[in-house]
Design an enzyme around this catalytic site. Sequence first.
Site, PDB file in Angstrom:
ATOM      1  N   GLN A  69       2.661   9.984   1.495  1.00 50.52           N
ATOM      2  CA  GLN A  69       4.020   9.431   1.472  1.00 50.52           C
ATOM      3  C   GLN A  69       4.799   9.877   0.241  1.00 50.52           C
ATOM      4  OE1 GLN A  69       2.438   5.267   2.360  1.00 50.52           O
ATOM      5  NE2 GLN A  69       4.492   5.180   3.230  1.00 50.52           N
TER       6      GLN A  69
ATOM      7  N   HIS B 189      -1.959   6.840   7.628  1.00 51.45           N
ATOM      8  CA  HIS B 189      -1.072   7.817   6.974  1.00 51.45           C
ATOM      9  C   HIS B 189      -1.824   9.100   6.635  1.00 51.45           C
ATOM     10  CE1 HIS B 189       2.729   5.761   6.463  1.00 51.45           C
ATOM     11  NE2 HIS B 189       2.165   4.707   5.896  1.00 51.45           N
TER      12      HIS B 189
ATOM     13  N   GLY C 111       0.844  -1.190   0.000  1.00 53.79           N
ATOM     14  CA  GLY C 111       0.000   0.000   0.000  1.00 53.79           C
ATOM     15  C   GLY C 111       0.874   1.232   0.000  1.00 53.79           C
TER      16      GLY C 111
ATOM     17  N   HIS D  15      -3.606   0.661   8.227  1.00 54.64           N
ATOM     18  CA  HIS D  15      -2.262   1.231   8.107  1.00 54.64           C
ATOM     19  C   HIS D  15      -2.261   2.397   7.121  1.00 54.64           C
ATOM     20  CE1 HIS D  15       2.276   0.808   7.821  1.00 54.64           C
ATOM     21  NE2 HIS D  15       2.000   1.554   6.760  1.00 54.64           N
ATOM     22  N   GLU D  16      -2.903   2.202   5.977  1.00 52.72           N
ATOM     23  CA  GLU D  16      -2.886   3.260   4.946  1.00 52.72           C
ATOM     24  C   GLU D  16      -3.723   4.465   5.370  1.00 52.72           C
ATOM     25  OE1 GLU D  16      -0.662   3.177   2.778  1.00 52.72           O
ATOM     26  OE2 GLU D  16      -0.178   1.097   3.213  1.00 52.72           O
TER      27      GLU D  16
ATOM     28  N   CYS E 143       6.694  -0.423   6.830  1.00 55.78           N
ATOM     29  CA  CYS E 143       6.217   0.739   6.068  1.00 55.78           C
ATOM     30  C   CYS E 143       7.321   1.218   5.152  1.00 55.78           C
ATOM     31  CB  CYS E 143       5.826   1.846   7.046  1.00 55.78           C
ATOM     32  SG  CYS E 143       5.219   3.342   6.261  1.00 55.78           S
ATOM     33  N   LEU E 144       6.939   1.606   3.940  1.00 56.40           N
ATOM     34  CA  LEU E 144       7.936   2.114   2.991  1.00 56.40           C
ATOM     35  C   LEU E 144       8.561   3.419   3.479  1.00 56.40           C
ATOM     36  CD1 LEU E 144       6.040   1.383  -0.347  1.00 56.40           C
ATOM     37  CD2 LEU E 144       7.970   0.102   0.615  1.00 56.40           C
TER      38      LEU E 144
HETATM   39 NI    NI Z   1       3.110   2.866   5.553  1.00 58.35          NI
END
Ligand code: NI
Length: 191
Positions: A54, A148, A49, A144-145, A102-103
């Site tokens: 981000q 953000h 995701g 999670h998304e 997480c990225l």
């Molecule tokens: Ni993330």
Amino acid sequence: MAIRKIAQVGHPVLRQVARPVTREELATPSMQRFIDDLIETMHDADGAGLAAIQIYEPVQICAIEVRDNPRYPYKPPIPLTVLVNPVLTPLGDEQFDNYEGCLSVPNLRGVVKRHVHLHVHAWDRHGNVIDEDVAGLKAGTYQHEVDHLLGKVFLDRVTDPTTLTTWTEFERHHKAAFVARVTALVARVGS
Ligand code: NI
């Protein structure tokens, strides 16, 4: 289409609260190109995701997709989904311990409590209404998304810092027990 830079934890953009997108704005070619970039960047980074914030755009859009991925072999597939202005409502009180990464948080994973059942209300990238219930690991990814978009990262929700681990140590010391737990969860709730 273009691959964008992914903001890393510590950058203030990740702490902004994303703004809603209007239907008019969503229909513009520039917003549609932005969504293409979001998806391409998620694919390039091998993520499950990616939220617009981000890639430095604080708008309420995120992309989710789980394909056959060596990073997450235990995750059931999720078709490519774009959520615009998502609102999540927990269904019931049940939670599970999800090992998340997480990225925007390189090489770190940790255990986060997530609701097992959720209702999702959102638009897709064309403004069609998404109105569905999601469960299990899929519900974890959605939470999670959407976090953000509220200026949160998973680290904020790690209640036991001793669960924090690099990917290498996750594979060595934590993965087997986690996969056993979530495999049972997936068998019970279907995703
Ligand atoms: Ni993330």
